[in-house]
Design a protein around this motif. Structure first.
Motif, PDB file in Angstrom:
ATOM      1  N   MET A  80       0.877  -1.298  -0.045  1.00  0.00           N
ATOM      2  CA  MET A  80      -0.164  -0.037  -0.092  1.00  0.00           C
ATOM      3  C   MET A  80       0.790   1.409  -0.053  1.00  0.00           C
ATOM      4  N   LYS A  81       2.036   1.259   0.819  1.00  0.00           N
ATOM      5  CA  LYS A  81       2.821   2.639   0.888  1.00  0.00           C
ATOM      6  C   LYS A  81       3.474   2.712  -0.385  1.00  0.00           C
ATOM      7  N   SER A  83       2.309   2.740  -3.354  1.00  0.00           N
ATOM      8  CA  SER A  83       1.156   3.328  -4.198  1.00  0.00           C
ATOM      9  C   SER A  83       1.200   4.898  -4.043  1.00  0.00           C
ATOM     10  N   SER A  85      -1.230   6.974  -4.705  1.00  0.00           N
ATOM     11  CA  SER A  85      -2.339   7.159  -4.055  1.00  0.00           C
ATOM     12  C   SER A  85      -2.472   6.858  -2.452  1.00  0.00           C
ATOM     13  N   TYR A  86      -1.418   6.456  -2.076  1.00  0.00           N
ATOM     14  CA  TYR A  86      -1.280   6.087  -0.576  1.00  0.00           C
ATOM     15  C   TYR A  86      -1.457   6.982   0.349  1.00  0.00           C
ATOM     16  N   ASN A  87      -2.692   6.805   1.289  1.00  0.00           N
ATOM     17  CA  ASN A  87      -2.856   7.991   2.048  1.00  0.00           C
ATOM     18  C   ASN A  87      -2.823   7.389   3.691  1.00  0.00           C
ATOM     19  N   PRO A  88      -1.842   7.716   4.421  1.00  0.00           N
ATOM     20  CA  PRO A  88      -1.502   7.047   5.692  1.00  0.00           C
ATOM     21  C   PRO A  88      -2.583   7.369   6.839  1.00  0.00           C
ATOM     22  N   ALA A  93      -5.654   2.263   5.908  1.00  0.00           N
ATOM     23  CA  ALA A  93      -4.248   2.522   6.572  1.00  0.00           C
ATOM     24  C   ALA A  93      -4.314   2.326   7.992  1.00  0.00           C
TER      25      ALA A  93
END
Length: 140
Positions: A80-81, A83, A85-88, A93
């Motif tokens: 996921m990280k 990507s 478009s990853y949003n922490p 997440a």
């Protein structure tokens, strides 16, 4: 720990304790030391054998259930990280990190339980040995 079934037996100074967990059989064994045959006890042997079987179940849980779950979740988070478009701070997440922390706590709990069982066996055998020596000294 959920034990589906347990079996045990004691014959001629040897104790066997079998735990069935999730379709797997875990065998704990204990044999009376030749120097201690004068104090041979079924209860002592079965107590040690049960603790050894419990350790095997806990190790199975750790190595075949918990660690693989943690590996998968960490791999997913890592993917996921990467990507763009990853949003922490997204719900996904946050939930994933929460699940990782939960599994890490479970892993620590199991590791502590294994250490506790190992310490119990050592202390139990040491205590019995000390008592046997004291009784032998009195009888002489």
């Amino acid at each position: 720990m959920l034990k589906e079934n347990t079996e045990y037996g004691y014959v001629d100074g040897s104790a066997v304790y079998i735990i069935t967990y999730n379709g797997y059989r875990f065998v704990g064994e204990a044999t009376c030391h030749p120097d201690d045959m004068d104090f041979e006890s079924e209860r002592v042997g079965l107590t040690i054998a049960e603790a050894r079987a419990n350790i095997k179940v806990l190790r199975h849980m750790r190595d075949c259930e918990v660690k693989p779950q943690l590996k998968i979740l960490n791999h997913l988070l890592s993917n996921m990280k990467t990507s763009k478009s990853y949003n922490p701070i997204s719900y996904e997440a946050k939930m994933l990190r929460s699940q990782i922390r939960t599994i890490e706590k479970e892993l620590a709990t199991i590791s502590n339980a294994i250490a506790d069982e190992q310490k119990f066996i050592k202390d139990y055998i040491d205590g019995k040995d000390k008592m046997y020596k004291r009784l032998r000294a009195k009888s002489q």
